[in-house]
Write a protein that holds these residues in place. Structure first.
Motif, PDB file in Angstrom:
ATOM      1  N   LEU A 149       4.396   2.176   4.380  1.00 28.65           N
ATOM      2  CA  LEU A 149       4.568   1.201   3.295  1.00 28.65           C
ATOM      3  C   LEU A 149       3.287   0.972   2.501  1.00 28.65           C
ATOM      4  O   LEU A 149       3.189  -0.008   1.757  1.00 28.65           O
ATOM      5  N   GLN A 150       2.319   1.856   2.641  1.00 26.02           N
ATOM      6  CA  GLN A 150       1.058   1.650   1.959  1.00 26.02           C
ATOM      7  C   GLN A 150       1.178   1.714   0.436  1.00 26.02           C
ATOM      8  O   GLN A 150       0.515   0.960  -0.288  1.00 26.02           O
ATOM      9  N   GLU A 152       3.694   0.848  -1.445  1.00 20.76           N
ATOM     10  CA  GLU A 152       4.248  -0.409  -1.940  1.00 20.76           C
ATOM     11  C   GLU A 152       3.214  -1.535  -1.860  1.00 20.76           C
ATOM     12  O   GLU A 152       3.141  -2.392  -2.743  1.00 20.76           O
ATOM     13  N   ARG A 153       2.396  -1.522  -0.803  1.00 23.39           N
ATOM     14  CA  ARG A 153       1.377  -2.560  -0.659  1.00 23.39           C
ATOM     15  C   ARG A 153       0.324  -2.459  -1.770  1.00 23.39           C
ATOM     16  O   ARG A 153      -0.198  -3.478  -2.243  1.00 23.39           O
ATOM     17  N   ARG A 154      -0.024  -1.243  -2.178  1.00 22.49           N
ATOM     18  CA  ARG A 154      -1.049  -1.074  -3.214  1.00 22.49           C
ATOM     19  C   ARG A 154      -0.606  -1.697  -4.538  1.00 22.49           C
ATOM     20  O   ARG A 154      -1.432  -2.192  -5.314  1.00 22.49           O
ATOM     21  N   LYS A 155       0.700  -1.691  -4.771  1.00 25.43           N
ATOM     22  CA  LYS A 155       1.199  -2.253  -6.026  1.00 25.43           C
ATOM     23  C   LYS A 155       1.215  -3.785  -5.968  1.00 25.43           C
ATOM     24  O   LYS A 155       0.972  -4.446  -6.977  1.00 25.43           O
ATOM     25  N   VAL A 156       1.514  -4.326  -4.785  1.00 24.93           N
ATOM     26  CA  VAL A 156       1.660  -5.780  -4.653  1.00 24.93           C
ATOM     27  C   VAL A 156       0.355  -6.440  -4.231  1.00 24.93           C
ATOM     28  O   VAL A 156      -0.069  -7.441  -4.823  1.00 24.93           O
ATOM     29  N   ALA A 157      -0.290  -5.889  -3.205  1.00 23.11           N
ATOM     30  CA  ALA A 157      -1.521  -6.488  -2.666  1.00 23.11           C
ATOM     31  C   ALA A 157      -2.517  -5.375  -2.373  1.00 23.11           C
ATOM     32  O   ALA A 157      -2.608  -4.891  -1.228  1.00 23.11           O
ATOM     33  N   THR A 160      -5.024  -5.935   0.562  1.00 21.15           N
ATOM     34  CA  THR A 160      -4.422  -5.765   1.889  1.00 21.15           C
ATOM     35  C   THR A 160      -4.261  -4.293   2.232  1.00 21.15           C
ATOM     36  O   THR A 160      -4.517  -3.872   3.366  1.00 21.15           O
ATOM     37  N   ALA A 161      -3.857  -3.490   1.251  1.00 20.26           N
ATOM     38  CA  ALA A 161      -3.693  -2.051   1.476  1.00 20.26           C
ATOM     39  C   ALA A 161      -5.022  -1.400   1.821  1.00 20.26           C
ATOM     40  O   ALA A 161      -5.092  -0.529   2.699  1.00 20.26           O
ATOM     41  N   ILE A 164      -5.891  -2.239   5.393  1.00 23.60           N
ATOM     42  CA  ILE A 164      -5.077  -1.463   6.336  1.00 23.60           C
ATOM     43  C   ILE A 164      -5.570  -0.027   6.399  1.00 23.60           C
ATOM     44  O   ILE A 164      -5.568   0.601   7.470  1.00 23.60           O
TER      45      ILE A 164
END
Length: 497
Positions: A149-150, A152-157, A160-161, A164
């Motif tokens: 899910l990295q 998707e995380r880069r787009k939202v947060a 956080t990405a 991780i």
């Protein structure tokens, strides 16, 4: 002919038939195939179920899913047997560069938590369900699930990405043995397992501890509250709860003080609350709950004084529903100031009949076999020397689950067979051997065969000062008895005046 054989081995059935099959005690369960929905492409895939027994371990249900449309595959292991009486905690220290230690087989039940303190990393029970894998496989699977899910995380947060990504570098380094770390499995159900390649000898890198479950852990495993607890619920107010409490007759085994003492495993309070008006060896009975199937059962207990030893409380439970039987011995009186090491040289048949009290804090050693069992492995036992060796044999077969599995190498299998042969020879007394009980709380005992303990030259008792680490493990370093001491001294002063 070949198609008929395949039809017998692999049957397409419904879920209910699978559940009925794995719930039965059939010796050779067939392989079942079930059509199921693929959660990736939403097409129908195939799930195969196999009910099997890992030799010397547990009954398990293996399930494997495969989708021919998108290639999705996963597997899962569930325990078809009972929940164990106590929880277990495995700790494996893996130094850097030891790639072989990552190949140890691991059984993780659906209630187990995996931790790596060095990375401040935890896999909760709901994150990975029951699996049969290796240490490397579990770490790799965790890394893959975090990586999935990295994007998707880069787009939202993005922050956080990035964090991780940095963590995944460390996790991959652990999975490839570039970093040293500690691998923990904590399972309240007691059904998890880490392989010991040195079995039956102890493994300096692997530590196993058993513990009593907390009420919260009991609830998570599906145990319901007892009737007495439900009666004390706030529904109806304090007056209703008070009236329900009074239904228990004063002085009975079900009295509130006795129940509280038993729940807290306070030996002195149990003796004071339950045996104040009873004869020294009068057997008392009180209702309890089976630790395996949670059905109502009875526990019998009595207090007795053992010559050359101390006052002890013996408890025994039997369950008519599942057949589970358990016996425990709890020490009475205060905590001894020193630990005790008992050494017995077993030479004849009379020695096998000696009575033995082994507390749950005692370790067992047989130097001739290089055998050592850590404290808590067998729990508290009241048995004989012969019964203790029999229990050791059964415990080793239960704990070291892969001793005769398909994945075991030939030289290790021969090592196990040789050890079992040598263990059985202990009871045939082909040669003299030595039994050592090391109890930090001095609550273990081996009975002499002479009227006077000093005349038994095969049996020796040695007292020693406990180390700081032993006191820390027993919870004695943080124990504060100043309030109790002050109250005791004031009572004595008043009585003297």
């Amino acid at each position: 002919m070949e198609s008929n054989i395949n039809n017998n081995r692999e049957q397409i059935v419904d879920v209910g038939s699978v559940v009925e099959a794995v719930s039965a005690d059939a010796g050779d369960a067939p392989l079942y195939t079930l059509e199921s929905l693929c959660m990736r492409c939403h097409q129908n895939g195939t799930t195969r179920f196999l009910f099997t027994i890992i030799p010397n371990f547990r009954k398990i249900l293996l399930s494997a899913f495969e989708c021919p449309h998108c290639g999705e595959r996963n597997n899962e292991v569930q325990f078809a047997g009972e929940i164990q009486p106590r929880g277990c905690c495995y700790s494996l220290e893996i130094p850097a560069g030891e790639q072989k230690m990552l190949n140890r087989q691991v059984v993780k039940s659906e209630s187990a938590t995996i931790k790596i303190p060095e990375l401040d990393f935890e896999i909760p029970p709901e994150a990975q369900r029951g699996i049969l894998s290796t240490v490397e496989g579990i770490l790799t699977r965790a890394a893959d699930e975090l990586q999935a899910l990295q994007e998707e995380r880069r787009k939202v947060a993005p922050e956080t990405a990035d964090a991780i990504d940095q963590f995944l570098v460390k996790l991959q380094a652990c999975a490839t043995s570039e970093l040293s770390f500690t691998f923990f499995i904590d399972d309240p159900a007691g059904n998890s397992f880490i392989e010991n390649p040195f079995a039956p000898s102890s493994d300096p890198s692997l530590t196993i501890k058993y513990y009593e479950r907390t009420p919260e852990q009991q609830a998570l495993l599906g145990y319901t509250q007892t009737e007495g607890t439900r009666d004390a619920a706030p529904e109806g107010g304090e007056a209703v709860a008070s009236r329900r409490t009074r239904r228990q007759p004063h002085g009975s085994v079900g009295a509130a003080a006795g129940q509280r003492a038993i729940a807290q495993s306070n030996s002195a309070e149990i003796a004071d609350a339950l045996f104040r008006y009873s004869a020294p060896e009068e057997v008392m009975t009180f209702p309890s709950t089976c630790g395996t199937c949670a059905a109502k059962c009875e526990t019998r207990m009595f207090v007795t004084n053992i010559p050359y030893f101390q006052e002890v409380i013996v408890m025994a439970s039997t369950c008519d529903a599942c057949g589970y039987r358990n016996s425990e011995v709890k020490p009475g009186g205060r905590i001894p100031e020193k630990g005790k090491k008992i050494t017995l040289h077993v030479k004849n048949v009379k020695d096998l009949s000696r009575d033995v009290i082994k507390s749950d804090t005692a370790s067992v050693m047989v130097p001739e076999l290089d055998l050592e069992l850590a404290s808590g492995t067998l729990g508290g036992l009241v048995t004989t020397i012969e019964g203790l060796i029999t229990n050791i044999s059964g415990s080793l077969e239960k704990v070291h689950g892969y001793s005769f599995g398909d994945s075991l190498e030939d030289h290790r299998k021969s090592k196990w067979l040789d050890f079992q042969t040598r263990l059985n020879k202990l009871l045939s007394l082909d040669e003299a051997w030595t039994l050592i009980l090391d109890d930090a709380l001095a609550n273990s005992f081996v009975a002499p065969v002479t009227d006077d303990l000093k005349d038994d030259h095969q049996l020796t008792f040695e007292e020693y000062e406990r180390s700081w680490e032993q006191n820390e493990e027993l919870g004695l370093n943080d124990m504060d008895t100043s309030s109790a001491d002050a109250a005791y001294e004031s009572t004595n002063t008043t009585n003297t005046v």
